[in-house]
Design a protein around this motif. Structure first.
Motif, short mmCIF file in Angstrom:
data_model
loop_
_atom_site.label_atom_id
_atom_site.label_comp_id
_atom_site.label_asym_id
_atom_site.label_seq_id
_atom_site.Cartn_x
_atom_site.Cartn_y
_atom_site.Cartn_z
N CYS A 142 -0.75 -1.26 5.14
CA CYS A 142 -2.11 -1.54 4.36
C CYS A 142 -3.02 -0.90 5.31
N SER A 149 -2.84 0.67 7.91
CA SER A 149 -2.77 2.02 8.46
C SER A 149 -3.75 3.09 8.04
N HIS A 204 -7.24 2.13 -2.84
CA HIS A 204 -7.37 1.30 -1.00
C HIS A 204 -8.29 1.34 -0.96
N GLU A 254 -3.08 5.78 6.40
CA GLU A 254 -2.52 6.64 5.37
C GLU A 254 -2.92 5.72 4.13
N ALA A 255 -3.12 4.73 4.02
CA ALA A 255 -3.38 3.88 3.19
C ALA A 255 -4.15 4.32 1.89
N GLU A 256 -3.90 5.19 0.71
CA GLU A 256 -4.48 5.67 -0.17
C GLU A 256 -5.10 3.98 -0.92
N TYR A 257 -3.88 3.45 -1.83
CA TYR A 257 -3.94 2.49 -2.73
C TYR A 257 -3.12 1.25 -2.29
N VAL A 300 0.78 5.39 -0.15
CA VAL A 300 0.47 7.19 0.21
C VAL A 300 1.67 8.41 -0.89
N ASN A 301 0.13 9.08 -1.44
CA ASN A 301 1.06 10.79 -1.55
C ASN A 301 0.69 11.58 -0.86
N LYS A 302 2.90 12.94 -0.78
CA LYS A 302 2.44 12.58 0.68
C LYS A 302 2.44 14.09 0.11
N CYS A 348 0.71 -1.31 -0.21
CA CYS A 348 -0.31 -0.04 -0.48
C CYS A 348 0.93 1.39 -0.09
#
Length: 144
Positions: free
Chosen positions: A98, A100, A142, A102-105, A83-85, A81
Motif C-alpha cells: 500500500c 507503493s 487508493h 503502483e497501488a491503485e485500489y 494494481v491492474n497491470k 492494495c
C-alpha cells in the motif's frame, strides 16, 4: 605308446595354479584365458549430473511459481492494495504494498464466488474459471 600317469599333463608342465589346455580357467574360458571387464563408459556419471540438474531445475521452477503466485489477485484480502497491470478489457490484478506508488485500489470487500459490490462506491473485479466465478473483489480507489 604309454599312458601318462593320472593327473599329469601329457603336453608338458603347466605353471602351478593354471588349468591345462581345454580346461576352463578363471572366467570360464578354456586354457586359463580371462577376459578383462568391460571398460566404463562414463554414462552413469553423466546420468547422475543430468538427474541432479533436472532436480534443481524442478525445485527452482516450483519455487518461482510459488513466489510469483503470492501477488496474484486470489491472494488479496480486505485491506490489501492492488494494481491492474493489464487493461480494463483484460485485467491483470496483482497485490502490491500500500505504500507503493503502483497501488491503485484498496480491497474493501472480498466475496467467494459471485459477489455484489456497491457500484456507486467500488470498482469490481471477479476472477472466473470457465463459467464459475471464483471470487469477487470490491475495490476502492487508493489514496496514498
Amino acid at each position: 605308446m604309454s599312458t601318462p600317469p593320472q593327473g599329469q599333463n601329457p603336453y608338458g608342465q603347466q605353471p602351478p595354479g593354471q588349468p591345462g589346455p581345454g580346461q576352463p580357467g578363471p572366467g570360464g574360458y578354456p586354457g586359463g584365458v580371462t577376459m578383462p571387464p568391460p571398460a566404463p563408459t562414463g554414462t552413469s556419471k553423466v546420468k547422475k549430473i543430468f538427474v541432479g540438474i533436472a532436480v534443481v531445475a524442478a525445485i527452482a521452477i516450483g519455487a518461482g511459481m510459488w513466489i510469483s503466485g503470492q501477488d496474484d489477485a486470489d491472494q488479496a484480502k480486505k485491506g490489501d492494495c492492488v494494481v491492474n497491470k493489464g487493461s480494463n478489457f483484460k485485467p491483470d490484478v496483482e497485490v502490491v504494498d500500500c505504500t507503493s506508488s503502483e497501488a491503485e485500489y484498496k480491497v474493501a470487500e472480498k466475496h467467494d464466488g459471485q459477489g455484489e459490490c456497491d457500484r456507486t462506491k467500488f470498482s469490481e473485479y471477479s476472477e472466473t474459471k470457465g463459467s464459475d466465478v471464483l471470487f469477487t473483489l470490491c475495490l476502492a480507489p487508493h489514496k496514498p
